[in-house]
Design a protein around this motif. Structure first.
Motif, mmCIF file in Angstrom:
data_model
loop_
_atom_site.group_PDB
_atom_site.id
_atom_site.type_symbol
_atom_site.label_atom_id
_atom_site.label_comp_id
_atom_site.label_asym_id
_atom_site.label_seq_id
_atom_site.Cartn_x
_atom_site.Cartn_y
_atom_site.Cartn_z
ATOM 1 N N TRP A 23 67.451 107.313 16.435
ATOM 2 C CA TRP A 23 66.931 106.955 15.034
ATOM 3 C C TRP A 23 67.344 105.983 14.582
ATOM 4 C CZ3 TRP A 23 62.586 107.704 13.228
ATOM 5 C CH2 TRP A 23 62.229 107.441 11.847
ATOM 6 N N ILE A 26 65.576 102.725 14.753
ATOM 7 C CA ILE A 26 64.316 102.984 14.808
ATOM 8 C C ILE A 26 64.359 102.745 12.250
ATOM 9 C CG2 ILE A 26 62.173 104.906 14.083
ATOM 10 C CD1 ILE A 26 63.010 105.368 17.344
ATOM 11 N N ILE A 49 55.396 107.570 12.855
ATOM 12 C CA ILE A 49 56.739 107.352 14.803
ATOM 13 C C ILE A 49 56.332 108.034 15.022
ATOM 14 C CG2 ILE A 49 59.289 107.629 15.392
ATOM 15 C CD1 ILE A 49 58.012 104.916 13.505
ATOM 16 N N ARG A 51 56.883 110.076 19.346
ATOM 17 C CA ARG A 51 57.844 109.788 20.428
ATOM 18 C C ARG A 51 57.062 111.103 21.525
ATOM 19 N NH1 ARG A 51 64.019 109.702 16.837
ATOM 20 N NH2 ARG A 51 62.248 111.046 16.012
ATOM 21 N N VAL A 73 57.839 104.815 22.390
ATOM 22 C CA VAL A 73 57.715 105.117 20.965
ATOM 23 C C VAL A 73 56.540 104.849 20.413
ATOM 24 C CG1 VAL A 73 58.442 104.725 18.706
ATOM 25 C CG2 VAL A 73 60.332 105.029 20.133
ATOM 26 N N ALA A 108 62.919 94.668 15.304
ATOM 27 C CA ALA A 108 62.821 94.967 16.486
ATOM 28 C C ALA A 108 63.291 94.227 17.156
ATOM 29 C CB ALA A 108 61.484 95.422 17.321
#
Ligand SMILES: Cc1cc2nc3c(=O)[nH]c(=O)nc-3n(C[C@H](O)[C@H](O)[C@H](O)COP(=O)(O)O)c2cc1C
Length: 169
Positions: A23, A26, A49, A51, A73, A108
């Motif tokens: 997390w 993210i 988000i 998952r 994700v 990312a």
């Protein structure tokens, strides 16, 4: 990573390890997204988000792109604030969300995580899967996860072909 290294080396990733993304990573990526500029600072975005594996598979089906379901994700990027304009005629929300998405993809990559802009999907099905209200638009999805390997770079038109000095030529 150096900024230009991130920009130069980012690729659209279409094969992911199942390894979980923690997390805090993210959150950092989302932080970069929500710091993006937007017309009149309206910030017309919402990032969902996903998952849950079943929901990821449904999103993959709704986009006809099975590989996105393999990533741990999926981010669903929505536009919340329709109505903003750049000048008189150009609506700003798709541009604003696109800028935020670009921040997200670069942040990312800076954490060695791959993404792939997904623009081809059945919007109504995505809305149903994620309980997105009718007035909200879905602009893009992206899988997010660790790349199995770094794809080859895709070509770009030479800089001198896309730049002109002073006037259009
Ligand atoms: C608006 C937009 C829509 C795209 N839609 C898809 C898509 O639906 N599926 C896909 O696999 N890639 C999609 N892409 C990724 C492009 O194919 C990719 O960015 C381009 O080929 C350049 O490769 P690179 O990202 O590795 O530099 C999309 C990219 C953009 C910016």
């Amino acid at each position: 990573m150096d900024f230009m290294e991130v920009v130069r080396n980012r690729r659209s990733v279409r094969k992911f390890w199942p390894e979980e993304v923690v997390w805090p990573d993210i959150e950092e990526i989302l932080d970069a997204a929500h710091l993006a500029p937007s017309a009149k600072n309206l910030q017309p975005w919402k990032f969902i988000i996903v998952r849950n594996e079943k929901r990821r598979r449904l999103l993959a089906q709704a986009s006809g792109q099975e590989f996105i379901g393999e990533a741990p994700v999926i981010v669903v990027a929505c536009a919340t604030g329709k109505g903003g304009f750049i000048g008189r005629y150009m609506e700003s929300w798709p541009i604003d969300v696109a800028i935020a998405m670009d921040h997200l993809t670069l942040a990312a990559w800076n954490k060695n995580l791959g993404t792939c802009w997904i623009g081809d999907f059945d919007e109504n099905k995505i809305k149903e899967i994620c309980s997105i209200p009718e007035e909200i638009r879905v602009v893009a999805l992206t899988p997010l996860g660790y790349p199995v390997k770094n794809p080859q770079p895709t070509p770009r038109r030479p800089l001198e072909k896309v730049v002109s000095q002073e006037t259009y030529s």
